[in-house]
Design a protein around this motif. Structure first.
Motif, short mmCIF file in Angstrom:
data_model
loop_
_atom_site.label_atom_id
_atom_site.label_comp_id
_atom_site.label_asym_id
_atom_site.label_seq_id
_atom_site.Cartn_x
_atom_site.Cartn_y
_atom_site.Cartn_z
N TRP A 3 -20.45 15.20 9.68
CA TRP A 3 -21.74 15.90 9.77
C TRP A 3 -22.22 16.33 8.39
CZ3 TRP A 3 -24.06 14.95 14.04
CH2 TRP A 3 -23.32 14.73 15.19
N LEU A 4 -21.30 16.72 7.54
CA LEU A 4 -21.68 17.11 6.17
C LEU A 4 -22.13 15.90 5.36
CD1 LEU A 4 -18.89 19.71 5.34
CD2 LEU A 4 -21.30 20.15 5.87
N VAL A 5 -21.46 14.77 5.55
CA VAL A 5 -21.90 13.54 4.89
C VAL A 5 -23.29 13.15 5.39
CG1 VAL A 5 -21.43 11.07 4.58
CG2 VAL A 5 -19.56 12.72 4.43
N GLY A 6 -23.50 13.25 6.69
CA GLY A 6 -24.81 12.96 7.27
C GLY A 6 -25.89 13.89 6.76
N LEU A 7 -25.57 15.17 6.65
CA LEU A 7 -26.53 16.14 6.11
C LEU A 7 -26.85 15.81 4.65
CD1 LEU A 7 -28.19 18.73 6.36
CD2 LEU A 7 -26.11 20.01 5.75
N GLY A 8 -25.81 15.49 3.87
CA GLY A 8 -26.04 15.09 2.48
C GLY A 8 -26.91 13.86 2.39
N GLY A 9 -26.65 12.88 3.27
CA GLY A 9 -27.47 11.66 3.29
C GLY A 9 -28.92 11.96 3.64
N ALA A 10 -29.13 12.85 4.58
CA ALA A 10 -30.50 13.21 4.97
C ALA A 10 -31.23 13.89 3.82
CB ALA A 10 -30.47 14.12 6.20
N ILE A 11 -30.54 14.79 3.14
CA ILE A 11 -31.15 15.47 1.99
C ILE A 11 -31.45 14.47 0.88
CG2 ILE A 11 -30.72 17.16 0.16
CD1 ILE A 11 -29.11 18.76 2.30
N GLY A 12 -30.51 13.56 0.61
CA GLY A 12 -30.73 12.55 -0.42
C GLY A 12 -31.90 11.64 -0.09
N ALA A 13 -32.00 11.23 1.17
CA ALA A 13 -33.11 10.36 1.59
C ALA A 13 -34.45 11.08 1.47
CB ALA A 13 -32.90 9.87 3.01
N ALA A 14 -34.49 12.36 1.85
CA ALA A 14 -35.72 13.14 1.73
C ALA A 14 -36.11 13.32 0.26
CB ALA A 14 -35.56 14.50 2.41
N LEU A 15 -35.12 13.54 -0.58
CA LEU A 15 -35.38 13.67 -2.02
C LEU A 15 -35.93 12.36 -2.59
CD1 LEU A 15 -35.20 15.43 -4.56
CD2 LEU A 15 -32.80 14.71 -4.77
N ARG A 16 -35.32 11.25 -2.18
CA ARG A 16 -35.81 9.94 -2.63
C ARG A 16 -37.24 9.72 -2.17
NH1 ARG A 16 -32.51 5.84 -0.14
NH2 ARG A 16 -34.02 5.65 1.52
N PHE A 17 -37.54 10.05 -0.92
CA PHE A 17 -38.89 9.90 -0.40
C PHE A 17 -39.89 10.72 -1.22
CE2 PHE A 17 -42.40 11.41 2.19
CZ PHE A 17 -42.96 10.22 2.61
N ALA A 18 -39.54 11.97 -1.51
CA ALA A 18 -40.45 12.84 -2.26
C ALA A 18 -40.70 12.30 -3.66
CB ALA A 18 -39.89 14.26 -2.33
N ILE A 19 -39.65 11.88 -4.34
CA ILE A 19 -39.80 11.33 -5.70
C ILE A 19 -40.60 10.04 -5.65
CG2 ILE A 19 -38.55 10.29 -7.63
CD1 ILE A 19 -36.37 12.43 -7.11
N ASP A 20 -40.29 9.17 -4.69
CA ASP A 20 -41.03 7.91 -4.56
C ASP A 20 -42.50 8.18 -4.29
OD1 ASP A 20 -41.83 5.46 -2.42
OD2 ASP A 20 -40.71 4.88 -4.23
N PHE A 21 -42.79 9.15 -3.44
CA PHE A 21 -44.18 9.47 -3.11
C PHE A 21 -44.94 9.98 -4.34
CE2 PHE A 21 -47.45 12.53 -1.84
CZ PHE A 21 -48.24 11.72 -1.03
N TYR A 22 -44.37 10.96 -5.03
CA TYR A 22 -45.09 11.56 -6.16
C TYR A 22 -45.15 10.66 -7.38
CZ TYR A 22 -45.38 15.78 -3.41
OH TYR A 22 -45.66 16.67 -2.41
N LEU A 23 -44.06 10.02 -7.73
CA LEU A 23 -44.10 9.11 -8.88
C LEU A 23 -44.86 7.83 -8.55
CD1 LEU A 23 -40.54 9.38 -10.48
CD2 LEU A 23 -42.67 10.49 -11.17
N GLY A 24 -44.81 7.42 -7.29
CA GLY A 24 -45.52 6.21 -6.87
C GLY A 24 -47.02 6.33 -7.03
N GLN A 25 -47.54 7.54 -7.05
CA GLN A 25 -48.98 7.72 -7.24
C GLN A 25 -49.42 7.42 -8.67
OE1 GLN A 25 -50.27 11.49 -5.64
NE2 GLN A 25 -49.45 11.03 -3.64
N LEU A 26 -48.47 7.28 -9.59
CA LEU A 26 -48.80 6.94 -10.98
C LEU A 26 -49.15 5.47 -11.14
CD1 LEU A 26 -45.97 8.91 -12.83
CD2 LEU A 26 -48.35 9.61 -12.51
N PHE A 27 -48.77 4.66 -10.18
CA PHE A 27 -49.00 3.22 -10.25
C PHE A 27 -50.10 2.82 -9.28
CE2 PHE A 27 -44.62 4.03 -11.45
CZ PHE A 27 -44.55 3.37 -12.66
N SER A 28 -50.93 1.85 -9.68
CA SER A 28 -52.06 1.45 -8.85
C SER A 28 -51.67 0.50 -7.74
CB SER A 28 -53.14 0.80 -9.72
OG SER A 28 -52.62 -0.33 -10.37
N ARG A 29 -50.50 -0.09 -7.82
CA ARG A 29 -50.02 -1.00 -6.77
C ARG A 29 -48.55 -0.74 -6.54
NH1 ARG A 29 -47.80 -6.16 -9.16
NH2 ARG A 29 -47.63 -5.70 -11.36
N PRO A 30 -48.01 -1.23 -5.44
CA PRO A 30 -46.57 -1.04 -5.22
C PRO A 30 -45.77 -1.54 -6.43
CG PRO A 30 -47.60 -1.93 -3.26
CD PRO A 30 -48.66 -1.95 -4.35
#
Length: 115
Positions: A3-30
């Motif tokens: 459960w702790l590994v799963g929680l860590g994975g969920a936090i890591g995935a959410a962090l990746r999503f947030a970084i991808d979302f915000y930094l991804g706005q710097l580029f005009s295309r994928p």
């Protein structure tokens, strides 16, 4: 423990999503460059964890958090898509850059914890 590994994975995935979302706005295309940034920073942090932690903490933070944060499969698909589109320079830069810089970042992370 699982459960702790799963929680860590969920936090890591959410962090990746947030970084991808915000930094991804710097580029005009994928772009593979945000994924490359995520994988390189994740390689460094995992190197630090591997060099300084052991046992359950390494499992939770390394396998869980960093496993959820980094994404080899996305990097592979992005590089393959660029190569398929005959964007040879970007495709090779994404593939080789992720590999070489990721290993270098992991080595640096291990080195800074070597004391």
């Amino acid at each position: 423990m699982i459960w702790l590994v799963g929680l860590g994975g969920a936090i890591g995935a959410a962090l990746r999503f947030a970084i991808d979302f915000y930094l991804g706005q710097l580029f005009s295309r994928p772009s593979p460059w945000v994924t490359m940034f995520i994988n390189i920073t994740g390689s460094f942090v995992l190197g630090v964890f591997a060099g300084s932690l052991s046992g359950p903490w390494l499992t939770v933070l390394g396998t869980g958090l960093m496993g959820g944060y980094t994404t080899f499969s996305t990097a592979s698909v992005e590089a393959a898509s660029l190569l398929r589109a005959r964007d040879w320079g970007s495709g090779l830069a994404a593939a080789l850059g992720t590999l070489v810089l990721g290993i270098g970042a992991a080595l640096l992370g291990l080195w800074v914890t070597a004391g």
